[in-house]
Scaffold this active site. Structure first.
Site, PDB file in Angstrom:
ATOM      1  N   HIS A  17      -2.774   7.011   3.807  1.00  0.00           N
ATOM      2  CA  HIS A  17      -3.220   5.773   3.147  1.00  0.00           C
ATOM      3  C   HIS A  17      -4.642   5.479   3.606  1.00  0.00           C
ATOM      4  CE1 HIS A  17      -3.843   1.775   1.860  1.00  0.00           C
ATOM      5  NE2 HIS A  17      -3.556   1.201   3.012  1.00  0.00           N
ATOM      6  N   ASN A  74     -10.568   0.040   1.260  1.00  0.00           N
ATOM      7  CA  ASN A  74      -9.113   0.079   1.108  1.00  0.00           C
ATOM      8  C   ASN A  74      -8.770  -0.274  -0.334  1.00  0.00           C
ATOM      9  OD1 ASN A  74      -6.334  -0.347   1.123  1.00  0.00           O
ATOM     10  ND2 ASN A  74      -6.323  -1.317   3.138  1.00  0.00           N
ATOM     11  N   CYS A 125       0.814  -1.224   0.000  1.00  0.00           N
ATOM     12  CA  CYS A 125       0.000   0.000   0.000  1.00  0.00           C
ATOM     13  C   CYS A 125       0.845   1.271   0.000  1.00  0.00           C
ATOM     14  CB  CYS A 125      -0.959   0.001   1.191  1.00  0.00           C
ATOM     15  SG  CYS A 125      -2.214  -1.294   1.061  1.00  0.00           S
TER      16      CYS A 125
END
Lengths: 315, 315
Positions: free
Chosen positions: A244, A274, A111
């Site tokens: 993030h 996500n 990520c």
């Protein structure tokens, strides 16, 4: 180095929390409380990391008359949910835009990859081997996710974003990349097993979510402070934080550590879940027009495996 | 930029051509004639891209007293056969050597990745963000290969290599990286379908081997000529050619185009098969002691997807 334009591509299909209630008995309220996620997108049959990367690329180029496709001299793609590890998303983008004989590579630092990709661009600019780069981040989490997984199956969404980055300023509205830090933290905590994606075994699983949570909160707050301090800035001088997009509780924890009010954070986790390394780039594309001249943005990331980073932008 | 040390790790199990004769009826002679491959290695149960990367790293560090693990300030991993796309091979190597807070990333440009990885290192050195890099290339082809596939099942082998690269010369025997070219060719021919690895669908397949063959021969010869010409060198001044270890017929074709005798090429394809992006690095590790002071080496690669590159080394 300047970010000239950013655009996102989101697949059309919306998966609401009720889908997981029906599958697993997880209630909408329980998911919201634990993650902040209301819904997420799912790629259609025939869509994948490569096709979404091409869609995002076409959108960003359509929004950038000063940055024609023919001027692109470097492509860096990023994903941890690859459709094809040989004909990678960066190669698919190269085929789509028809440029030849330029460096093309796809990367993964989970990520965190957005910032690793931009740092690789910074390196090519420093060498003089490129001056106009296309960075494309694309995740097809649902290709590797087991939605029956009651631990993490409801977290993941699909999406992509593309960024046009130039060595010299092309337009007064370009975002200056004032500083950039990336790092691996593969030796920390349960980095080797907390969240993993083994393509031929288990797909994406997160058996130690707490370990991820703790380190994500610590590292994103710490590296944001680090990048501000080494640029002689205080949190008061930071207008926007784009973390993030993993979990709203992580974002709130980072804000609290930094002493920042919630309205300074940019978040799409409620609508998109996500979306891996694409999440912060999608958020930047959504926020782009709201960033006023003189304002500063920190993009901070944390990835499984582990890895982290921060990028300081200034309009 | 200097290559200080190189080491390889090869799994113990040897798979001979007779294995494919029993499976598919392909004769030893037929495989030899078409590919030059006599045998290849297969990772054991429990071995994977990450474990092989760590093995290669431990070996290269054991051979490099001047380059302690603690001095490593950048790790670039490469593979198209990932064990884990989140806890990537670069992160596994970071955990193994115990360095923290340094850039860590894994990449794929298929069989070309070795040179992309070294070019990324060159960029970090140019930025001043690193000066001692560890590059690790690792392929676990047998994890994604269908050995029943009569078209390409017999081609693939497993293996890894690690390289220590420093900005400044550490030892008189270091190899100077005099020049480096990488490029994607994603728009050429059947780059999008000739050789692909889709983890969740078909694994690794090569439905258009002829398209790969033709372009591999053309591009590796052309980029080798290009890197020699721009460094004002002739093929007579080239002592060793290390091509991507895909197929002995490709190597011979490239040699013929360049007008080089067969003994100038370094080859391990007969013993190891196609070990992907690790192949040329394993060959460099095997050849390292034979390269005399003043001698020049070109490493040239071609990858599915497509991509190509060349690196000019000088001892």
């Amino acid at each position: 180095m300047y970010i000239h334009q950013v655009a996102a591509y989101l697949p059309a299909q919306v998966i609401t929390n009720e889908h997981f209630t029906r599958l697993n008995g997880l209630s909408h309220e329980w998911i919201i409380e634990r993650t902040g996620i209301r819904e997420r997108r799912k790629a259609a049959v025939g869509e994948n990391t490569n096709t979404m990367a091409v869609e995002a690329t076409e959108r960003v180029l359509a929004d950038a008359p000063l940055f024609p496709a023919a001027a692109v001299d470097l492509i860096v793609g990023a994903t941890y949910t690859p459709h094809d590890t040989i004909y990678t998303l960066a190669h698919a983008v190269q085929r789509a835009i028809g440029v030849t004989d330029i460096p093309v590579v796809s990367i993964s630092s989970a990520c965190s990859s957005l910032l690793n990709a931009i740092e690789i661009v910074e390196g090519y600019f420093a060498m003089g081997k490129a001056s106009r780069a296309l960075v494309v981040v694309s995740e097809h989490n649902t290709a590797y996710n087991n939605e029956q997984d009651t631990v993490a199956g409801h977290l993941w969404g699909d999406g992509a974003a593309a960024l046009l980055i130039s060595k010299e300023r092309l337009s007064p509205s370009d975002l200056l990349v004032r500083d950039l830090i990336t790092a691996g933290a593969g030796g920390i905590g349960k980095a080797d097993e907390a969240v993993t994606l083994t393509p031929v075994a288990k797909g994406i699983i997160m058996p130690y979510g707490k370990d991820v949570f703790i380190h994500a909160c610590q590292y994103m707050a710490r590296v944001t402070q680090q990048i501000l301090e080494r640029n002689h800035l205080t949190t008061d001088e930071l207008n926007w934080l784009i973390p993030h997009q993993a979990n709203l509780r992580i974002t709130r924890n980072v804000l609290q550590t930094l002493g920042l009010p919630e309205e300074r954070a940019v978040s799409n986790i409620d609508r998109l879940g996500n979306t891996g390394c694409a999440g912060a780039a999608i958020a930047l594309s959504e926020q782009l027009e709201q960033i006023q001249a003189g304002e500063r943005v920190v993009v901070t990331v944390f990835g499984g495996g582990y890895s982290y980073g921060a990028m300081l932008l200034e309009r």
